[in-house]
Design an enzyme around this catalytic site. Structure first.
Site, short mmCIF file in Angstrom:
data_model
loop_
_atom_site.label_atom_id
_atom_site.label_comp_id
_atom_site.label_asym_id
_atom_site.label_seq_id
_atom_site.Cartn_x
_atom_site.Cartn_y
_atom_site.Cartn_z
CB CYS A 2 -58.52 -39.41 24.61
SG CYS A 2 -56.90 -39.35 23.72
NE ARG A 27 -63.74 -35.97 24.69
CZ ARG A 27 -63.45 -35.46 26.06
NH1 ARG A 27 -64.32 -34.87 26.08
NH2 ARG A 27 -62.79 -35.80 26.54
CD1 TRP A 75 -58.57 -36.54 17.30
CD2 TRP A 75 -56.65 -35.34 18.72
NE1 TRP A 75 -57.73 -35.35 17.26
CE2 TRP A 75 -56.53 -34.87 17.70
CE3 TRP A 75 -55.31 -34.56 19.62
CZ2 TRP A 75 -56.29 -33.14 17.01
CZ3 TRP A 75 -54.67 -33.34 19.01
CH2 TRP A 75 -55.21 -33.10 18.10
CG ASN A 101 -58.60 -36.96 28.32
OD1 ASN A 101 -57.91 -36.15 27.25
ND2 ASN A 101 -59.85 -36.35 28.58
N GLY A 102 -55.05 -36.83 28.10
CA GLY A 102 -54.96 -36.23 28.81
C GLY A 102 -52.99 -36.38 28.17
CD GLU A 484 -67.97 -18.71 14.34
OE1 GLU A 484 -66.18 -19.30 14.48
OE2 GLU A 484 -68.13 -20.61 14.38
CE LYS A 488 -67.45 -23.56 12.87
NZ LYS A 488 -67.81 -22.93 14.33
CD GLU A 491 -65.11 -25.95 12.60
OE1 GLU A 491 -63.67 -26.07 12.93
OE2 GLU A 491 -65.44 -24.41 12.81
CG HIS A 507 -52.10 -2.38 3.70
ND1 HIS A 507 -51.42 -1.67 3.47
CD2 HIS A 507 -53.66 -2.39 3.69
CE1 HIS A 507 -52.33 -0.70 3.73
NE2 HIS A 507 -52.71 -0.83 4.20
CE LYS A 606 -68.45 -29.13 20.21
NZ LYS A 606 -68.77 -27.74 19.89
C1 F6R Z 1 -64.28 -24.38 15.72
C2 F6R Z 1 -64.57 -24.57 17.17
C3 F6R Z 1 -63.25 -24.71 17.84
C4 F6R Z 1 -63.69 -23.84 19.83
C5 F6R Z 1 -62.58 -24.02 20.49
C6 F6R Z 1 -62.95 -23.68 21.96
O1 F6R Z 1 -65.50 -23.97 15.71
O2 F6R Z 1 -65.31 -25.11 18.06
O3 F6R Z 1 -62.57 -23.13 17.22
O4 F6R Z 1 -64.48 -22.49 19.17
O5 F6R Z 1 -61.71 -25.01 20.19
O6 F6R Z 1 -63.27 -24.04 22.68
P1 F6R Z 1 -64.22 -24.48 23.48
O7 F6R Z 1 -65.20 -23.40 23.48
O8 F6R Z 1 -64.64 -25.14 24.70
O9 F6R Z 1 -63.26 -23.02 24.31
#
Ligand code: F6R
Length: 611
Positions: A2, A27, A75, A101-102, A484, A488, A491, A507, A606
């Protein structure tokens, strides 16, 4: 997650609120709402879906007339996305309104208590209890009422609050959720995050836990929980407005991928360069050589991509320094009563600096007397402020939900740390150090070169937009890269993908390989080439289509792959920085090809400020 905004001043509030919320869209949210004091009452408009709907409903904010207000992007956590659940929430006569927010963790108990006293609820949210509690405890003084409510609620919150009886004031308070305020040229503004206020000011105040701020047209007053006034110093935000805008790119994610050479360069050579006279110098570590020599163990703790950077960090730091490194997911670490060894340090990696689990892990370590180093991108964020020392990654604002440039900058911070520790502990020769420094310096140009061949990756990606399953395999650092690359892809494209240590496939997972399944193999570690090639042969003989990402010169791989992408030569420890580029591009182009909302993938936020 949020986002909240608030404004009071000479301008009409609604357009400022809508503009601020638009800057917080990244976000993640599924509904939105604003409230404005119109001279008689507090008027509210809410809607499910994108902000566009709210803008249409209010004719870009022009139908809500008034110079003070609060706004919110939600959110969903408690209750589905709906108009009733959207914020602002309000007391029975709408004279007190709240955005939040929270999570209010004890909301069920409070809700029951209030229902027993005759309060009726319009939503399923945890937030609504705050509006009714403010009503219940209302003393005629907003400040003392807010303080009473703070004593009842548990959890995390950044709250924006308006009282109809005090239309010249907007209040905000926080605990464990980010909140900033700043002066604009004609008023004052509050928000969850810097991009929402950048257009109006670069000078912001970070609100600390249990601090309350009262915004008026021409002043801001800060209070602690005892109603004492506080003096606070502003922080200057160096990012410019353009850095947080799309600048002609189709998506923020593409723009941010293209900013990686700069992010990497700025992290190696910030204004106070981290390379000085052939040595790695990290002043902000504030650790003596003696402290560094005494380190017995390092714990790297993070979430998501930051965790993946940490997995690479483990290989690099252990390889260069021989200090044992444990890497943990913050959500696991915080609840597993970690056994902290004497003379250990904890490294928390986070782009946002606000991730709830990472912050909790940091606090656990500090409570146990363990030194915490934060590797953080957002200046002044909670993790940056609470860590014993902070090493900033200078990637600039990252807006796309899927991280690219912040991840690349995190890798650099970890390389520098490994090199610095190795130099102090004498586990590296001078020759080796100067060759590492030379290779590090080449990375920005090499990344640029890889980005320049994006069309080739795009053509390949177009063949896979209908894929159902994709596997990424590798060994050692190549496994970390695969983790990673897989995240990518999945997601943003919603294609199921998994990363596997190449030797682990047989395995169990190899049973999922069928005719045409895409397996991407990463081979950048020379001593492991042959081993991974055998794993490629195994999947290929079961029908897989094999994409290999490997280092120039390793042509041997061609006999086991259907398609090969070469990356330039670099030191074995730095290969992640190069190999991830075509794999980020691959995920991006598959998602674009499928028509996905690349910058705002479904269900994602985010900044993950709840656990
Ligand atoms: C994936 C992504 C997330 C963040 C994770 C940690 O593309 O961005 O997996 O890496 O939510 O977020 P931070 O780095 O802000 O603690």
């Amino acid at each position: 997650m949020c986002g909240i905004v608030g404004y009071i001043g000479e301008q009409q509030a609604a357009p400022v609120l809508l503009d601020g919320l638009a800057k917080l869209e990244y976000r993640g949210y599924d509904s939105a709402g604003i409230a404005v004091y119109n001279g008689h009452e507090i008027e509210m408009v809410k809607s499910v879906g994108r902000l566009k709907v709210l803008s249409e409903l209010t004719h870009d904010g022009t139908t809500l007339v008034g110079k003070s207000g609060i706004g919110h992007t939600r959110w969903a956590t408690h209750g589905s996305p709906s108009n009733d659940n959207a914020h602002p929430h309000y007391n029975k006569d709408g004279s007190i309104v709240v955005v939040h927010n929270g999570i209010i963790e004890n909301y069920m108990k409070i809700r029951k208590m209030l229902q027993n006293k005759g309060y009726e609820f319009n939503s399923d949210t945890d937030t609504e209890v705050v509006a009714h509690l403010l009503d219940y405890y209302y003393t005629g003084s907003p400040l003392s009422t807010i303080i009473k409510v703070l004593q009842r609620i548990e959890g995390s919150y950044a709250l924006g609050i308006m009282f109809k009886e005090f239309p010249e004031q907007v209040f905000a308070v926080r605990k464990d959720s980010p909140l900033i305020v700043g002066h604009t040229k004609d008023g004052n503004i509050l928000a969850s995050d810097v991009p929402a206020v950048l257009k109006y000011t670069r000078s912001v105040y970070f609100i600390e836990n249990y601090e309350i701020v009262c915004l008026e047209k021409d002043k801001m007053t800060f209070y602690n929980i005892d109603e004492d006034e506080l003096e606070k110093e502003p922080t200057t935000i160096e990012w410019d407005v353009a850095a947080a805008e799309k600048g002609g790119y189709e998506h923020y994610m593409l723009k941010e991928m293209y900013e990686q050479p700069k992010a990497v360069k700025d992290t190696i050579y910030p204004s106070d360069s981290r390379i000085v006279d052939g040595r790695v110098v990290i002043k902000e570590l504030s650790m003596s050589d003696e402290d560094i020599k005494n380190i017995k163990k390092i714990y790297i703790v993070a979430c998501g991509s930051a965790y993946h950077a940490g997995v690479t960090g483990k290989y690099v730091i252990e390889g260069l320094t021989r200090i044992p490194v444990e890497v943990d997911l913050a959500s696991e670490f915080r609840y597993r009563s970690p056994i902290y060894e004497d003379n250990s340090i904890v490294i928390i990696i986070s782009q946002s600096g606000e991730t709830a689990d990472s912050l909790a892990a940091l606090r656990d370590a500090r409570e146990h007397g363990v030194r915490v180093l934060g590797i953080v991108n957002v200046v002044g964020s909670s993790i940056a402020r609470e860590a014993d020392s902070v090493m900033y990654t200078w990637a600039g604002p990252e807006i796309a939900v899927a991280t690219t440039k912040a991840y690349s900058a995190q890798l650099i911070a970890l390389y520098l740390l490994g090199m610095n520790f190795a130099q102090v502990r004498n586990t590296i020769t001078e020759d080796k150090m100067s060759s590492l420094i030379k290779d590090l310096a080449k990375l920005p140009d090499q990344i640029e070169m890889l980005l320049a061949s994006k069309e080739k990756v795009q053509r390949f990606a177009n063949r896979y937009i209908a894929a159902q399953n994709v596997f990424f395999i590798g060994r050692g650092i190549d496994y970390a890269i695969s983790l990673e690359a897989s995240l990518k892809l999945k997601e943003i494209s919603y294609i199921h993908s998994e990363a596997y240590a190449a030797g682990e496939l047989k395995h169990g997972t190899i049973s999922l390989i069928e005719e045409g399944t895409l397996v991407s193999a990463v081979l950048t570690q020379e001593h492991l080439y042959k081993k991974t090639i055998s794993n490629m042969v195994e999947v290929r003989s079961r029908g897989a289509f094999v994409l290999a990402v490997t280092t120039e010169g390793n042509t041997e791989v061609e006999k086991a792959a259907d398609y090969v992408i070469y990356i330039p030569q670099t030191n074995e420890y730095f290969t992640n920085s190069l190999a991830i580029i075509p794999l980020q591009l691959f995920g991006y182009y598959v998602a674009v090809g499928k028509g996905c909302d690349v910058d705002k993938p479904r269900n994602l936020a985010k900044s993950v400020t709840v656990e």
